[in-house]
Design a protein around this motif. Sequence first.
Motif, PDB file in Angstrom:
ATOM      1  N   SER A  67       0.816  -1.217   0.000  1.00 31.93           N
ATOM      2  CA  SER A  67       0.000   0.000   0.000  1.00 31.93           C
ATOM      3  C   SER A  67       0.849   1.267   0.000  1.00 31.93           C
ATOM      4  O   SER A  67       0.545   2.232  -0.713  1.00 31.93           O
ATOM      5  N   ASP A  68       1.905   1.303   0.795  1.00 28.50           N
ATOM      6  CA  ASP A  68       2.734   2.511   0.880  1.00 28.50           C
ATOM      7  C   ASP A  68       3.343   2.858  -0.470  1.00 28.50           C
ATOM      8  O   ASP A  68       3.436   4.038  -0.839  1.00 28.50           O
ATOM      9  N   THR A  69       3.751   1.838  -1.208  1.00 28.98           N
ATOM     10  CA  THR A  69       4.333   2.077  -2.531  1.00 28.98           C
ATOM     11  C   THR A  69       3.288   2.647  -3.484  1.00 28.98           C
ATOM     12  O   THR A  69       3.544   3.623  -4.198  1.00 28.98           O
ATOM     13  N   LYS A  70       2.091   2.066  -3.492  1.00 27.47           N
ATOM     14  CA  LYS A  70       1.030   2.542  -4.381  1.00 27.47           C
ATOM     15  C   LYS A  70       0.586   3.957  -4.009  1.00 27.47           C
ATOM     16  O   LYS A  70       0.257   4.767  -4.884  1.00 27.47           O
ATOM     17  N   LEU A  71       0.598   4.249  -2.716  1.00 24.69           N
ATOM     18  CA  LEU A  71       0.140   5.569  -2.259  1.00 24.69           C
ATOM     19  C   LEU A  71       1.123   6.693  -2.567  1.00 24.69           C
ATOM     20  O   LEU A  71       0.809   7.867  -2.333  1.00 24.69           O
ATOM     21  N   ARG A  72       2.268   6.364  -3.120  1.00 23.70           N
ATOM     22  CA  ARG A  72       3.187   7.421  -3.576  1.00 23.70           C
ATOM     23  C   ARG A  72       2.564   8.261  -4.684  1.00 23.70           C
ATOM     24  O   ARG A  72       2.975   9.389  -4.923  1.00 23.70           O
TER      25      ARG A  72
END
Length: 332
Positions: A67-72
């Motif tokens: 999720s953290d990667t996609k939320l970039r």
Amino acid sequence: MNSSAARIPLIDLQPLIANTQARYAVAAQIRQACCDYGFFYITGHGIDETLQQRLEELSRQFFAQDSDTKLRISMAKGGRAWRGYFPVGDELTSGKPDLKEGLYLGAELEDDHPLVQAKVPLHGRNLFPDYPVQFRATILDYMTAMSQLGHQIMSGIALSLSLEASYFFNRYTWEPLILFRIFNYPAVPYTPEQWGVGEHTDYGLLTILKQDNSGGLQVKSRSGWIDAPPIPNSFVCNIGDMLDRLTGGFYRSTPHRVRNLANHDRLSFPFFFDPNFAAEVKPIEGILADSSQEEFSDRWDHANIHALQGTYGDYVLNKVSKVFPELRQSVL
């Protein structure tokens, strides 16, 4: 109840794409499908199958990230262009969270484009992830191909209404509003009240949908809810609220919904081919609505689209502001 008796028509577009005399027979099929269902499958569309497969594979790679990667590239960073990633539960349909995550995309416009300079909502740059590395180029190639197909299908819809083939291009789609979504419906348990996306109609003229092989799309026909299962190398087309308005309800925008019942994630690629943002959408003269059609009070949202005043931009902004309420100030 799901009815197995009704079947959404399958139409070979090749004569329309090739501009042969047989395009009028295709137009007649489109007319019947729009009157009966508001939905139809298309084959013979000319969209490269390898491009479609590459888009699907790269999309799976993107959504498989944490999720953290996609939320970039979250939509909070997209500003007035209304682009980027949203996680499961962030998008609402009729006020209820959808069980899907997705990417909002659209026509790629440089910062010096007049519409971007004028800060017109829903216009601008896309937010592309760094990984997969080919994702950006593949998405842009796909949107270019689908935009051309959108013009071709709209010429067939014009012919189906006994209009000049260029009717919609001349009045509404000379520079269409292109909105593209890539949705991932995770494989999760559903309660009876939950949907991947709940009952709704689309806002604009035409939606061209690529599905993966999971199934799950349902269409509200006169005989009840029916399945629209995937057919290899086909697209599902449906008409939106603005074509309903243009035709006085003769062509009705049909409610549809999705629930992922597969034991794996489901990908969906709706491409929205809509009127120019500044176009004022008015009824076509000489088309008489079918009096047997449902009244607006029976619509899923009880809206009367035939009382619409103003531009398509006014209509679509009112709609999208309800989809992500926390982001509404970025486009209004």
